[in-house]
Write a protein that holds these residues in place. Structure first.
Motif, PDB file in Angstrom:
ATOM      1  N   ASP A   5       0.825  -1.209   0.000  1.00  0.00           N
ATOM      2  CA  ASP A   5       0.000   0.000   0.000  1.00  0.00           C
ATOM      3  C   ASP A   5       0.854   1.252   0.000  1.00  0.00           C
ATOM      4  OD1 ASP A   5      -2.625  -1.167   0.085  1.00  0.00           O
ATOM      5  OD2 ASP A   5      -2.198  -1.767   2.146  1.00  0.00           O
ATOM      6  N   GLY A   6       0.366   2.284  -0.674  1.00  0.00           N
ATOM      7  CA  GLY A   6       1.043   3.570  -0.717  1.00  0.00           C
ATOM      8  C   GLY A   6       0.171   4.648  -0.112  1.00  0.00           C
ATOM      9  N   PRO A   7       0.519   5.916  -0.372  1.00  0.00           N
ATOM     10  CA  PRO A   7      -0.312   7.017   0.124  1.00  0.00           C
ATOM     11  C   PRO A   7      -1.652   7.050  -0.611  1.00  0.00           C
ATOM     12  CG  PRO A   7       1.420   7.852  -1.312  1.00  0.00           C
ATOM     13  CD  PRO A   7       1.709   6.399  -1.106  1.00  0.00           C
ATOM     14  N   GLU A   8      -2.667   7.588   0.053  1.00  0.00           N
ATOM     15  CA  GLU A   8      -3.993   7.715  -0.551  1.00  0.00           C
ATOM     16  C   GLU A   8      -3.915   8.429  -1.897  1.00  0.00           C
ATOM     17  OE1 GLU A   8      -8.405   9.427   0.738  1.00  0.00           O
ATOM     18  OE2 GLU A   8      -6.696   9.672   2.072  1.00  0.00           O
ATOM     19  N   PRO A   9      -4.565   7.959  -2.946  1.00  0.00           N
ATOM     20  CA  PRO A   9      -5.554   6.881  -3.008  1.00  0.00           C
ATOM     21  C   PRO A   9      -4.975   5.514  -3.342  1.00  0.00           C
ATOM     22  CG  PRO A   9      -5.531   7.985  -5.102  1.00  0.00           C
ATOM     23  CD  PRO A   9      -4.485   8.679  -4.249  1.00  0.00           C
ATOM     24  N   PHE A  10      -3.659   5.361  -3.171  1.00  0.00           N
ATOM     25  CA  PHE A  10      -3.027   4.085  -3.499  1.00  0.00           C
ATOM     26  C   PHE A  10      -2.819   3.224  -2.253  1.00  0.00           C
ATOM     27  CE2 PHE A  10      -1.617   7.201  -6.752  1.00  0.00           C
ATOM     28  CZ  PHE A  10      -2.353   6.682  -7.803  1.00  0.00           C
ATOM     29  N   ASN A  11      -3.566   3.551  -1.212  1.00  0.00           N
ATOM     30  CA  ASN A  11      -3.678   2.659  -0.047  1.00  0.00           C
ATOM     31  C   ASN A  11      -4.744   1.618  -0.404  1.00  0.00           C
ATOM     32  OD1 ASN A  11      -5.609   4.739  -0.072  1.00  0.00           O
ATOM     33  ND2 ASN A  11      -5.919   4.667   2.146  1.00  0.00           N
ATOM     34  N   TYR A  12      -4.320   0.692  -1.244  1.00  0.00           N
ATOM     35  CA  TYR A  12      -5.257  -0.163  -1.969  1.00  0.00           C
ATOM     36  C   TYR A  12      -6.226  -0.916  -1.058  1.00  0.00           C
ATOM     37  CZ  TYR A  12      -1.567   0.347  -5.570  1.00  0.00           C
ATOM     38  OH  TYR A  12      -0.621   0.819  -6.454  1.00  0.00           O
ATOM     39  N   ALA A  13      -5.713  -1.544  -0.003  1.00  0.00           N
ATOM     40  CA  ALA A  13      -6.587  -2.372   0.829  1.00  0.00           C
ATOM     41  C   ALA A  13      -7.664  -1.536   1.502  1.00  0.00           C
ATOM     42  CB  ALA A  13      -5.752  -3.124   1.872  1.00  0.00           C
ATOM     43  N   GLU A  14      -7.316  -0.351   1.996  1.00  0.00           N
ATOM     44  CA  GLU A  14      -8.322   0.487   2.636  1.00  0.00           C
ATOM     45  C   GLU A  14      -9.337   0.988   1.616  1.00  0.00           C
ATOM     46  OE1 GLU A  14     -10.727   2.486   5.195  1.00  0.00           O
ATOM     47  OE2 GLU A  14      -9.290   0.874   5.539  1.00  0.00           O
ATOM     48  N   GLN A  15      -8.895   1.278   0.403  1.00  0.00           N
ATOM     49  CA  GLN A  15      -9.836   1.679  -0.646  1.00  0.00           C
ATOM     50  C   GLN A  15     -10.819   0.550  -0.947  1.00  0.00           C
ATOM     51  OE1 GLN A  15     -10.108   4.735  -2.019  1.00  0.00           O
ATOM     52  NE2 GLN A  15      -8.441   5.505  -0.745  1.00  0.00           N
ATOM     53  N   ALA A  16     -10.333  -0.689  -0.957  1.00  0.00           N
ATOM     54  CA  ALA A  16     -11.227  -1.831  -1.168  1.00  0.00           C
ATOM     55  C   ALA A  16     -12.242  -1.934  -0.039  1.00  0.00           C
ATOM     56  CB  ALA A  16     -10.410  -3.119  -1.274  1.00  0.00           C
ATOM     57  N   ARG A  17     -11.785  -1.747   1.188  1.00  0.00           N
ATOM     58  CA  ARG A  17     -12.703  -1.863   2.339  1.00  0.00           C
ATOM     59  C   ARG A  17     -13.747  -0.747   2.340  1.00  0.00           C
ATOM     60  NH1 ARG A  17      -7.564  -3.273   4.975  1.00  0.00           N
ATOM     61  NH2 ARG A  17      -7.560  -5.566   5.130  1.00  0.00           N
ATOM     62  N   ILE A  18     -13.368   0.434   1.900  1.00  0.00           N
ATOM     63  CA  ILE A  18     -14.339   1.529   1.790  1.00  0.00           C
ATOM     64  C   ILE A  18     -15.464   1.141   0.836  1.00  0.00           C
ATOM     65  CG2 ILE A  18     -14.661   3.864   0.865  1.00  0.00           C
ATOM     66  CD1 ILE A  18     -11.825   4.513   2.004  1.00  0.00           C
ATOM     67  N   ILE A  19     -15.099   0.553  -0.294  1.00  0.00           N
ATOM     68  CA  ILE A  19     -16.097   0.136  -1.278  1.00  0.00           C
ATOM     69  C   ILE A  19     -17.010  -0.936  -0.694  1.00  0.00           C
ATOM     70  CG2 ILE A  19     -16.431  -0.992  -3.515  1.00  0.00           C
ATOM     71  CD1 ILE A  19     -13.677   0.254  -4.328  1.00  0.00           C
ATOM     72  N   LEU A  20     -16.435  -1.953  -0.083  1.00  0.00           N
ATOM     73  CA  LEU A  20     -17.238  -3.049   0.445  1.00  0.00           C
ATOM     74  C   LEU A  20     -18.111  -2.610   1.608  1.00  0.00           C
ATOM     75  CD1 LEU A  20     -14.743  -6.052   0.295  1.00  0.00           C
ATOM     76  CD2 LEU A  20     -16.511  -5.395  -1.354  1.00  0.00           C
ATOM     77  N   ARG A  21     -17.607  -1.675   2.394  1.00  0.00           N
ATOM     78  CA  ARG A  21     -18.402  -1.124   3.503  1.00  0.00           C
ATOM     79  C   ARG A  21     -19.682  -0.481   2.953  1.00  0.00           C
ATOM     80  NH1 ARG A  21     -14.286   2.338   5.912  1.00  0.00           N
ATOM     81  NH2 ARG A  21     -13.150   0.368   6.165  1.00  0.00           N
ATOM     82  N   ALA A  22     -19.521   0.310   1.889  1.00  0.00           N
ATOM     83  CA  ALA A  22     -20.687   0.940   1.278  1.00  0.00           C
ATOM     84  C   ALA A  22     -21.627  -0.103   0.675  1.00  0.00           C
ATOM     85  CB  ALA A  22     -20.240   1.931   0.206  1.00  0.00           C
ATOM     86  N   CYS A  23     -21.060  -1.124   0.049  1.00  0.00           N
ATOM     87  CA  CYS A  23     -21.894  -2.144  -0.591  1.00  0.00           C
ATOM     88  C   CYS A  23     -22.844  -2.814   0.393  1.00  0.00           C
ATOM     89  CB  CYS A  23     -21.005  -3.210  -1.228  1.00  0.00           C
ATOM     90  SG  CYS A  23     -20.182  -2.702  -2.756  1.00  0.00           S
ATOM     91  N   LEU A  24     -22.421  -2.972   1.633  1.00  0.00           N
ATOM     92  CA  LEU A  24     -23.260  -3.644   2.627  1.00  0.00           C
ATOM     93  C   LEU A  24     -24.060  -2.697   3.505  1.00  0.00           C
ATOM     94  CD1 LEU A  24     -21.117  -6.635   3.931  1.00  0.00           C
ATOM     95  CD2 LEU A  24     -22.598  -6.477   1.927  1.00  0.00           C
ATOM     96  N   HIS A  25     -23.547  -1.483   3.740  1.00  0.00           N
ATOM     97  CA  HIS A  25     -24.131  -0.637   4.787  1.00  0.00           C
ATOM     98  C   HIS A  25     -24.725   0.672   4.289  1.00  0.00           C
ATOM     99  CE1 HIS A  25     -22.595  -3.395   7.780  1.00  0.00           C
ATOM    100  NE2 HIS A  25     -21.400  -3.322   7.222  1.00  0.00           N
ATOM    101  N   GLN A  26     -24.694   0.900   2.978  1.00  0.00           N
ATOM    102  CA  GLN A  26     -25.267   2.155   2.467  1.00  0.00           C
ATOM    103  C   GLN A  26     -26.716   2.287   2.908  1.00  0.00           C
ATOM    104  OE1 GLN A  26     -23.374   4.466   1.392  1.00  0.00           O
ATOM    105  NE2 GLN A  26     -23.502   4.700  -0.817  1.00  0.00           N
ATOM    106  N   GLY A  27     -27.063   3.469   3.395  1.00  0.00           N
ATOM    107  CA  GLY A  27     -28.423   3.739   3.816  1.00  0.00           C
ATOM    108  C   GLY A  27     -28.670   3.546   5.299  1.00  0.00           C
TER     109      GLY A  27
END
Length: 379
Positions: free
Chosen positions: A145-167
């Motif tokens: 992982d690098g500096p944002e937005p290349f902190n790849y794993a955290e970017q993946a978790r942000i996406i998955l968090r939204a996929c399950l918890h949006q709303g």
């Protein structure tokens, strides 16, 4: 399978081309040339375009737009090929022009835009999000992982968090149906798309997503495998493009009739093949892959059509015959019937598609080439 294990540690990745007697040098050469053709080849072949100074995009050459489907596919191709520059360019384009920063779609991606990044439609298509997330996890594990937005794993978790918890804390809808644990066609839809079901991805999300969500992803993998039993016809192996949560074809939509086996549905065979290759979790996948290949036995790709799920052909030819052949061949990762080797050989002998409609065919082509050479791997 633990977080550290991959099929190469428990068993080799299967090389279907090698089983035909093709040499490693020939296979590697074809893989490298196909990458080069798609990313840097002639104008009638390439689908990737760099954008100065630090971005790039995958062009849907039939519609002249940029889609989350293609962007996330391009990122998966790049991480599988160990091409960090192209991966980062595609991700930065996606992050900059497609990912929503606020509102009901926060952290989701607008499903398409113009090549210069100008928005077209705000709504997301969930197949993009799931491919983005796994490609980002793989990038984190291959390159760090690098500096944002290349902190790849955290970017993946942000996406998955939204996929399950949006709303849950405001407006919006999740991308998975909470009751069935099945992926939706779009967040607001009460039905699914069988080709969006990637249980082999969810098995990995169950290892790497936010810890409280990991049991959900494990359950989602089992739910999607069971769903595909319902969505695929028991005689033909065909599935509809859109299907209800009980597997039956979804009603006609305002934007068209998607009750039949057509372009989206081609991917189901490839997904099942790769799930079997990575996890060997559902023996039905072997029978299903044999069934599908039996249906297409002896049919020339030039004669591929749109079909009802019970196998009746329409007059309408397949829009993406090379892509369909590629996915039927990729089913040979699971198939053990008399047709499996024949489809692998036919695919090997088929060139990339050229011309305006090449984008979708050639994305499926490259994934099949990776998979059948044993190079579509878990990182």
């Amino acid at each position: 399978m633990t977080q550290q294990q991959t099929p190469s540690e428990t068993r080799p990745y299967r090389n279907r081309f090698g089983e035909l007697g093709l040499g490693e040098d020939a296979i590697r050469s074809k893989l490298e040339k196909t990458w080069s053709d798609l990313f840097y080849g002639d104008p009638d072949t390439r689908i990737y375009y760099p954008m100065d100074p630090d971005k790039g995009y995958m062009l849907d050459t039939g519609n002249l737009d940029v889609r989350t489907e293609g962007m996330s596919y391009g990122m998966m191709m790049a991480v599988q090929m160990d091409k960090k520059d192209e991966f980062d360019r595609l991700w930065l384009f996606s992050k900059t022009f497609l990912q929503h920063r606020e509102g009901r779609y926060r952290h989701y991606f607008a499903w398409h835009c113009k090549p210069d990044g100008t928005p077209l439609s705000p709504g997301p298509a969930p197949d993009g999000e799931e491919f983005f997330a796994l490609a980002l996890f793989f990038a984190s594990h291959r390159w760090g992982d690098g500096p944002e937005p290349f902190n790849y794993a955290e970017q993946a978790r942000i996406i998955l968090r939204a996929c399950l918890h949006q709303g849950e804390q405001g407006e919006g809808d999740p991308m998975w149906d909470a009751a069935t644990k099945l992926i939706k066609f779009v967040p607001e839809a009460p039905f699914s798309d069988p080709s969006y079901h990637l249980p082999h991805f969810y098995e990995l999300f169950a290892l790497w997503a936010d810890e409280p969500d990991r049991p959900f992803w494990k359950e989602a993998a089992a739910a999607s495998r069971a769903y595909l039993h319902l969505a695929c016809h028991p005689d033909t192996g065909l599935s509809a493009e859109y299907a209800n949560y009980d597997g039956t074809p979804a009603p006609i939509q305002p934007h068209g009739d998607f009750r039949h086996f057509y372009s989206d549905a081609y991917r189901v065979a490839a997904n099942i093949g790769l799930d079997w290759e990575w996890f060997r979790a559902d023996p039905w996948q072997v029978e299903q892959s044999n069934r599908l290949q039996r249906f297409f036995r002896g049919v020339d790709p030039a004669d591929y059509r749109r079909y009802t799920v019970d196998g009746k052909p329409f007059d309408e030819p397949a829009l993406h015959p090379v892509g369909l052949l590629a996915t039927i061949a990729m089913a040979s990762l699971a198939a053990d019937g008399p047709d499996a080797a024949d489809f692998v050989r036919r695919f090997w002998e088929t060139p990339l598609r050229t011309g305006p409609r090449r984008y979708y065919d050639n994305c499926l082509y490259f994934f099949s080439l990776l998979a059948l050479s044993g190079q579509y791997r878990i990182y």
